[in-house]
Design a protein around this motif. Structure first.
Motif, PDB file in Angstrom:
ATOM      1  N   SER A  24     -19.697   0.706   8.855  1.00 57.73           N
ATOM      2  CA  SER A  24     -19.457  -0.100   9.378  1.00 57.73           C
ATOM      3  C   SER A  24     -18.338  -0.463   7.437  1.00 57.73           C
ATOM      4  CB  SER A  24     -19.625  -1.691   9.629  1.00 57.73           C
ATOM      5  OG  SER A  24     -20.751  -2.002   9.405  1.00 57.73           O
ATOM      6  N   MET A  25     -17.316  -1.207   7.685  1.00 54.20           N
ATOM      7  CA  MET A  25     -16.742  -1.553   6.888  1.00 54.20           C
ATOM      8  C   MET A  25     -16.931  -2.651   5.649  1.00 54.20           C
ATOM      9  SD  MET A  25     -13.879   0.410   5.490  1.00 54.20           S
ATOM     10  CE  MET A  25     -15.254   2.012   6.106  1.00 54.20           C
ATOM     11  N   GLU A  26     -17.684  -3.351   6.104  1.00 54.16           N
ATOM     12  CA  GLU A  26     -18.411  -4.868   6.347  1.00 54.16           C
ATOM     13  C   GLU A  26     -19.423  -4.606   4.980  1.00 54.16           C
ATOM     14  OE1 GLU A  26     -17.082  -5.696  10.303  1.00 54.16           O
ATOM     15  OE2 GLU A  26     -17.766  -4.365   9.271  1.00 54.16           O
ATOM     16  N   ALA A  27     -20.406  -3.729   6.008  1.00 52.82           N
ATOM     17  CA  ALA A  27     -20.857  -2.799   5.265  1.00 52.82           C
ATOM     18  C   ALA A  27     -20.888  -2.299   3.306  1.00 52.82           C
ATOM     19  CB  ALA A  27     -22.611  -1.740   5.741  1.00 52.82           C
ATOM     20  N   LYS A  28     -19.938  -1.585   3.752  1.00 60.57           N
ATOM     21  CA  LYS A  28     -19.835  -1.049   2.655  1.00 60.57           C
ATOM     22  C   LYS A  28     -18.511  -1.880   1.655  1.00 60.57           C
ATOM     23  CE  LYS A  28     -16.178   2.391   0.825  1.00 60.57           C
ATOM     24  NZ  LYS A  28     -16.628   2.871  -0.423  1.00 60.57           N
ATOM     25  N   ALA A  29     -18.429  -3.441   1.443  1.00 61.48           N
ATOM     26  CA  ALA A  29     -18.019  -4.082   1.060  1.00 61.48           C
ATOM     27  C   ALA A  29     -19.113  -4.801   0.278  1.00 61.48           C
ATOM     28  CB  ALA A  29     -16.702  -5.026   2.245  1.00 61.48           C
ATOM     29  N   THR A  34     -24.522  -4.823 -11.197  1.00 63.86           N
ATOM     30  CA  THR A  34     -24.422  -3.842 -12.814  1.00 63.86           C
ATOM     31  C   THR A  34     -23.548  -4.188 -12.976  1.00 63.86           C
ATOM     32  OG1 THR A  34     -23.482  -2.175 -11.237  1.00 63.86           O
ATOM     33  CG2 THR A  34     -25.990  -1.620 -11.290  1.00 63.86           C
ATOM     34  N   GLY A  35     -22.181  -4.697 -12.795  1.00 64.55           N
ATOM     35  CA  GLY A  35     -20.699  -4.632 -13.352  1.00 64.55           C
ATOM     36  C   GLY A  35     -19.458  -3.444 -12.635  1.00 64.55           C
ATOM     37  N   GLU A  36     -20.743  -2.226 -12.395  1.00 64.36           N
ATOM     38  CA  GLU A  36     -19.335  -1.534 -11.961  1.00 64.36           C
ATOM     39  C   GLU A  36     -18.625  -2.044 -10.492  1.00 64.36           C
ATOM     40  OE1 GLU A  36     -20.037   3.146  -9.629  1.00 64.36           O
ATOM     41  OE2 GLU A  36     -22.043   2.331 -11.131  1.00 64.36           O
ATOM     42  N   ASP A  37     -17.336  -1.739 -10.784  1.00 65.52           N
ATOM     43  CA  ASP A  37     -16.475  -2.158  -9.352  1.00 65.52           C
ATOM     44  C   ASP A  37     -15.929  -1.044  -8.699  1.00 65.52           C
ATOM     45  OD1 ASP A  37     -15.194  -3.742  -7.858  1.00 65.52           O
ATOM     46  OD2 ASP A  37     -13.751  -4.511  -9.898  1.00 65.52           O
ATOM     47  N   GLN A  38     -16.652  -0.815  -7.277  1.00 63.73           N
ATOM     48  CA  GLN A  38     -16.224   0.325  -6.434  1.00 63.73           C
ATOM     49  C   GLN A  38     -14.544  -0.246  -6.205  1.00 63.73           C
ATOM     50  OE1 GLN A  38     -17.087   3.248  -6.384  1.00 63.73           O
ATOM     51  NE2 GLN A  38     -18.971   1.673  -7.782  1.00 63.73           N
ATOM     52  N   VAL A  39     -13.552   0.715  -5.747  1.00 64.49           N
ATOM     53  CA  VAL A  39     -12.753   0.356  -5.012  1.00 64.49           C
ATOM     54  C   VAL A  39     -12.333   1.508  -3.839  1.00 64.49           C
ATOM     55  CG1 VAL A  39     -10.608   0.031  -7.152  1.00 64.49           C
ATOM     56  CG2 VAL A  39     -11.499   2.430  -6.210  1.00 64.49           C
ATOM     57  N   PHE A  40     -11.579   1.051  -3.284  1.00 63.98           N
ATOM     58  CA  PHE A  40     -11.061   1.980  -1.985  1.00 63.98           C
ATOM     59  C   PHE A  40     -10.840   3.084  -2.244  1.00 63.98           C
ATOM     60  CE2 PHE A  40     -10.637   2.593   2.593  1.00 63.98           C
ATOM     61  CZ  PHE A  40     -11.262   2.372   3.457  1.00 63.98           C
ATOM     62  N   PRO A  41     -11.624   4.357  -1.132  1.00 64.09           N
ATOM     63  CA  PRO A  41     -10.651   5.770  -1.286  1.00 64.09           C
ATOM     64  C   PRO A  41      -9.228   5.220  -1.530  1.00 64.09           C
ATOM     65  CG  PRO A  41     -12.671   5.828  -0.129  1.00 64.09           C
ATOM     66  CD  PRO A  41     -11.724   4.054  -0.316  1.00 64.09           C
ATOM     67  N   THR A  42      -9.119   6.530  -2.116  1.00 61.49           N
ATOM     68  CA  THR A  42      -7.066   6.638  -1.840  1.00 61.49           C
ATOM     69  C   THR A  42      -7.406   7.979  -0.367  1.00 61.49           C
ATOM     70  OG1 THR A  42      -6.805   8.545  -2.279  1.00 61.49           O
ATOM     71  CG2 THR A  42      -6.835   7.525  -4.138  1.00 61.49           C
ATOM     72  N   LEU A  43      -5.978   8.222  -0.188  1.00 66.94           N
ATOM     73  CA  LEU A  43      -5.488   7.797   1.585  1.00 66.94           C
ATOM     74  C   LEU A  43      -6.206   9.587   1.668  1.00 66.94           C
ATOM     75  CD1 LEU A  43      -4.249   8.023   4.155  1.00 66.94           C
ATOM     76  CD2 LEU A  43      -2.518   8.481   3.577  1.00 66.94           C
ATOM     77  N   GLU A  44      -5.737  10.690   0.367  1.00 64.13           N
ATOM     78  CA  GLU A  44      -5.955  12.330   0.466  1.00 64.13           C
ATOM     79  C   GLU A  44      -8.262  11.640   0.576  1.00 64.13           C
ATOM     80  OE1 GLU A  44      -4.839  15.936  -2.412  1.00 64.13           O
ATOM     81  OE2 GLU A  44      -5.009  13.993  -2.961  1.00 64.13           O
ATOM     82  N   GLU A  45      -8.780  10.474  -0.181  1.00 62.33           N
ATOM     83  CA  GLU A  45     -10.306  11.021  -0.281  1.00 62.33           C
ATOM     84  C   GLU A  45     -10.667  10.635   0.832  1.00 62.33           C
ATOM     85  OE1 GLU A  45     -10.646  10.171  -5.275  1.00 62.33           O
ATOM     86  OE2 GLU A  45     -10.842   8.548  -3.338  1.00 62.33           O
ATOM     87  N   TYR A  46      -9.819   9.938   1.625  1.00 62.65           N
ATOM     88  CA  TYR A  46     -10.797   8.927   2.811  1.00 62.65           C
ATOM     89  C   TYR A  46     -10.267  10.247   3.829  1.00 62.65           C
ATOM     90  CZ  TYR A  46     -10.357   6.217   7.194  1.00 62.65           C
ATOM     91  OH  TYR A  46     -10.595   4.857   8.566  1.00 62.65           O
ATOM     92  N   ILE A  47      -9.337  10.666   4.018  1.00 64.05           N
ATOM     93  CA  ILE A  47      -8.901  11.513   5.530  1.00 64.05           C
ATOM     94  C   ILE A  47     -10.044  13.183   4.828  1.00 64.05           C
ATOM     95  CG2 ILE A  47      -7.569  13.519   5.965  1.00 64.05           C
ATOM     96  CD1 ILE A  47      -5.421  11.714   5.002  1.00 64.05           C
ATOM     97  N   GLU A  48     -10.263  13.342   3.758  1.00 67.26           N
ATOM     98  CA  GLU A  48     -11.021  14.195   3.532  1.00 67.26           C
ATOM     99  C   GLU A  48     -12.436  13.654   3.464  1.00 67.26           C
ATOM    100  OE1 GLU A  48     -10.929  15.033  -1.344  1.00 67.26           O
ATOM    101  OE2 GLU A  48      -9.123  16.218  -1.030  1.00 67.26           O
ATOM    102  N   GLN A  49     -13.087  13.071   3.215  1.00 69.56           N
ATOM    103  CA  GLN A  49     -14.421  12.706   3.687  1.00 69.56           C
ATOM    104  C   GLN A  49     -14.252  12.229   5.779  1.00 69.56           C
ATOM    105  OE1 GLN A  49     -14.283   8.373   2.395  1.00 69.56           O
ATOM    106  NE2 GLN A  49     -15.008   9.746   0.404  1.00 69.56           N
TER     107      GLN A  49
END
Length: 289
Positions: free
Chosen positions: A257-262, A272-287
């Protein structure tokens, strides 16, 4: 027993438009702008600094192009320079606002342009810029700008409705049409991209599986961004909490779920200070594949 008289509300027709049909009989322009926004909350409206336009007729045949920066003094913020590549020197040496708008008006008259198409807030930006920053321009220039505004049509809502999508930018549209996914944030290049995207959509359409993937992407991204809360590392996080967080984050990895990912990405930022960003459209479709 008296029956109440029914009243029927006339249904408003949905606005439809196909640029290709208009091009059969008229000359049109695709226009884009670059503008500097305030970095302060409730700051002044965006200020226009660049205009790009491509003029077409027939089967999207290009007949002319136009691009110009607009003179502005003052320092640009880093985010704007990084995004657009525009520098203070570009703007300090640029023609005046009046000169640029007169040149735009001349191009439109020369080719007898009937419609100007934009994607997004460009018309609103020009309107507000005119009111906020151009008090001293001549009546002639003001008349030219107001005529340009009357010719402008934002086609984002119309084409988004055809695809049953919303809040879709030109970069994602390019990818949807198989035209790449990069945008230059240069007014002329973005105007050309808009023309190419509309030509592809009007003549070829978009693959249904790509449209479905786009709907899924936009819905997931909206939910993810709405659930995210933290983007920086917390000070003095106890070691015991850091260890427990690692275990929780590993468990969250298995949840789709997106809630779990968030939540996982929030914990990662806090610990850790590592701030993730949502995948690009291209990365999302590849996944998804």
């Amino acid at each position: 027993m008296k029956h109440k008289k029914r009243t029927y509300r006339k249904e408003q027709p949905k606005e439809t438009l196909v640029v290709w049909d208009i091009l059969k009989n008229e000359t049109v322009a695709f226009l884009d702008t670059e503008y500097v926004t305030s970095q302060q909350k409730h700051g002044r409206p965006a200020k226009l600094v660049s205009v790009g336009m491509v003029i077409c007729r027939g089967d999207f045949e290009e007949v002319d192009r136009f691009h110009s920066y607009i003179h502005m003094d003052g320092e640009l913020h880093d985010k704007f320079r990084e995004l657009t590549g525009i520098t203070e020197k570009d703007l300090s040496h640029a023609p005046s606002y009046e000169k640029v708008m007169e040149q735009v008006g001349k191009k439109l008259d020369e080719h007898e342009v009937e419609h100007i198409f934009v994607w997004g807030p460009d018309k609103i930006v020009i309107q507000r810029d005119l009111v906020e920053y151009r008090e001293m321009i001549s009546k002639k220039s003001r008349k030219i700008v107001n005529r340009i505004l009357r010719m402008m049509k934002d086609i984002e809502v119309i084409y988004s409705r055809k695809l049953k999508l919303r809040s879709i930018g030109i970069a994602n549209l390019k990818y949807l049409c198989g035209l790449g996914n990069e945008v230059c944030h240069d007014a002329l290049s973005d105007a050309i991209d808009l023309k190419n995207v509309i030509r592809h959509m009007d003549t070829n359409g978009c693959p249904k599986y790509m449209v479905e993937a786009m709907r899924s992407y936009l819905a997931d991204k909206e939910l993810y961004c709405r659930c995210r809360r933290f983007h920086e590392k917390w000070d003095n996080v106890p070691e015991s909490l850091l260890k427990k967080s690692q275990d929780v984050m590993q468990e969250l990895e298995y949840m789709e779920s997106m809630e779990a990912k968030a939540l996982r990405d929030d914990m990662l930022a806090v610990c850790t200070g590592e701030d993730q960003v949502f995948p690009t459209l291209e990365e999302y479709i590849e996944q998804m594949v």
